[in-house]
Design an enzyme around this catalytic site. Structure first.
Site, mmCIF file in Angstrom:
data_model
loop_
_atom_site.group_PDB
_atom_site.id
_atom_site.type_symbol
_atom_site.label_atom_id
_atom_site.label_comp_id
_atom_site.label_asym_id
_atom_site.label_seq_id
_atom_site.Cartn_x
_atom_site.Cartn_y
_atom_site.Cartn_z
ATOM 1 C CB VAL A 96 14.625 9.171 2.509
ATOM 2 C CG1 VAL A 96 14.051 10.582 2.429
ATOM 3 C CG2 VAL A 96 14.278 8.531 3.838
ATOM 4 C CG ASP A 97 12.582 3.380 1.247
ATOM 5 O OD1 ASP A 97 12.546 3.038 0.055
ATOM 6 O OD2 ASP A 97 11.553 3.662 1.901
ATOM 7 C CG HIS A 112 10.460 14.459 0.818
ATOM 8 N ND1 HIS A 112 9.299 13.917 1.303
ATOM 9 C CD2 HIS A 112 10.135 15.695 0.363
ATOM 10 C CE1 HIS A 112 8.302 14.794 1.153
ATOM 11 N NE2 HIS A 112 8.788 15.873 0.567
ATOM 12 C CB CYS A 143 33.355 17.991 4.250
ATOM 13 S SG CYS A 143 33.810 18.204 2.522
ATOM 14 N N GLY A 180 0.004 5.213 -1.748
ATOM 15 C CA GLY A 180 0.405 5.155 -0.334
ATOM 16 C C GLY A 180 0.912 6.464 0.220
ATOM 17 C CB THR A 181 1.384 9.702 -0.737
ATOM 18 O OG1 THR A 181 1.640 11.002 -0.231
ATOM 19 C CG2 THR A 181 0.535 9.799 -1.994
HETATM 20 ZN ZN ZN Z 1 32.830 20.276 2.204
#
Ligand code: ZN
Length: 241
Positions: A96-97, A112, A143, A180-181
């Protein structure tokens, strides 16, 4: 050395190992705890419903850690490979980086999600860039529609993103490389079997390779496993026609 021919299409899957080489903690397996929480306890819809402050504290810490990390020679080699192959390379990451992007990769499929994006739980507003941190006692982000803002990350028990696009690319690739997984997290652990399997429409089997410091759980599914760090093996590995 991998010889990539002009007709080849390359699918690359990267996992936590390549980010760990840049100092990003994986929070999985032995020693992977954060403040005595297992990652499942702070990265799941259940955790979010029970304690969103704790979940945002976890992701705020991860944003800070990732913001300090630098891409390593493995990331840079994959960015250079995209520069050569253009759309004949499909780069899919479980990470996720944004280290692939920081290395110069332009088209990265984050199955992901992305640590530096957030999204609204309630409305159709698309996921948006969000480098902010929300540590308690700060208020939870909201939001404009009034809905809660959550990390744009696929939690345990949620469906990964871009799955249709990923399987299209798996159907078309002639070379599949996992880097690397661990080979235990589904659906990514099954990608190699799909690429190498007999049931791809109109295609022979792809050659399949693994690169990482330890043999993955699904090593038998690969044509060949190269054991070592991505940052050491990937530079100078690819010879392209
Ligand atoms: Zn919203």
């Amino acid at each position: 050395m991998f010889h990539i021919l002009a007709a080849d299409r390359v699918f690359i899957l990267t996992g936590a190992g390549i980010s760990a080489e840049s100092g990003i903690p994986t929070f999985r397996g032995a020693g992977g705890l954060w403040r005595n929480y297992r990652s499942e306890e702070v990265a799941s819809p259940h955790a979010w419903r029970r304690d969103p402050h704790l979940v945002w504290e976890f992701y705020s810490m991860r944003r800070r850690a990732a913001a300090e990390a630098k891409p390593n020679p493995g990331h840079l080699a994959l960015a250079a490979l995209e520069h050569t192959l253009h759309d004949r390379l499909f780069l899919c990451t479980q990470n996720v980086d944004n280290l692939h992007e920081n290395a110069g990769s332009r088209r990265v499929v984050h199955m992901h999600g992305e640590l530096f994006k957030s999204r609204c739980e309630d409305c159709d507003r698309p996921p948006f860039d969000d480098p902010n941190t929300y540590d308690p006692p700060a208020a939870l982000p909201k939001c404009d529609c009034g809905g809660q803002i959550r990390p744009h990350v696929c939690w345990f028990g949620e469906v990964p993103y871009h799955v249709d696009e990923i399987f299209r690319a798996l159907n078309e690739c002639t070379i599949y490389i996992a880097i690397g997984t661990s080979g235990v997290v589904e659906p990514a652990a099954s990608f190699v079997a799909h690429a190498h399997g007999p049931d791809r429409p109109g295609q022979g089997r792809a050659q399949t390779f693994y690169i990482g410091p330890e043999e993955p759980a699904n090593s038998a599914a690969f044509t060949k496993c190269l054991l070592g760090k991505a940052g050491q093996l990937l530079p100078n590995l690819f010879l392209c026609d």
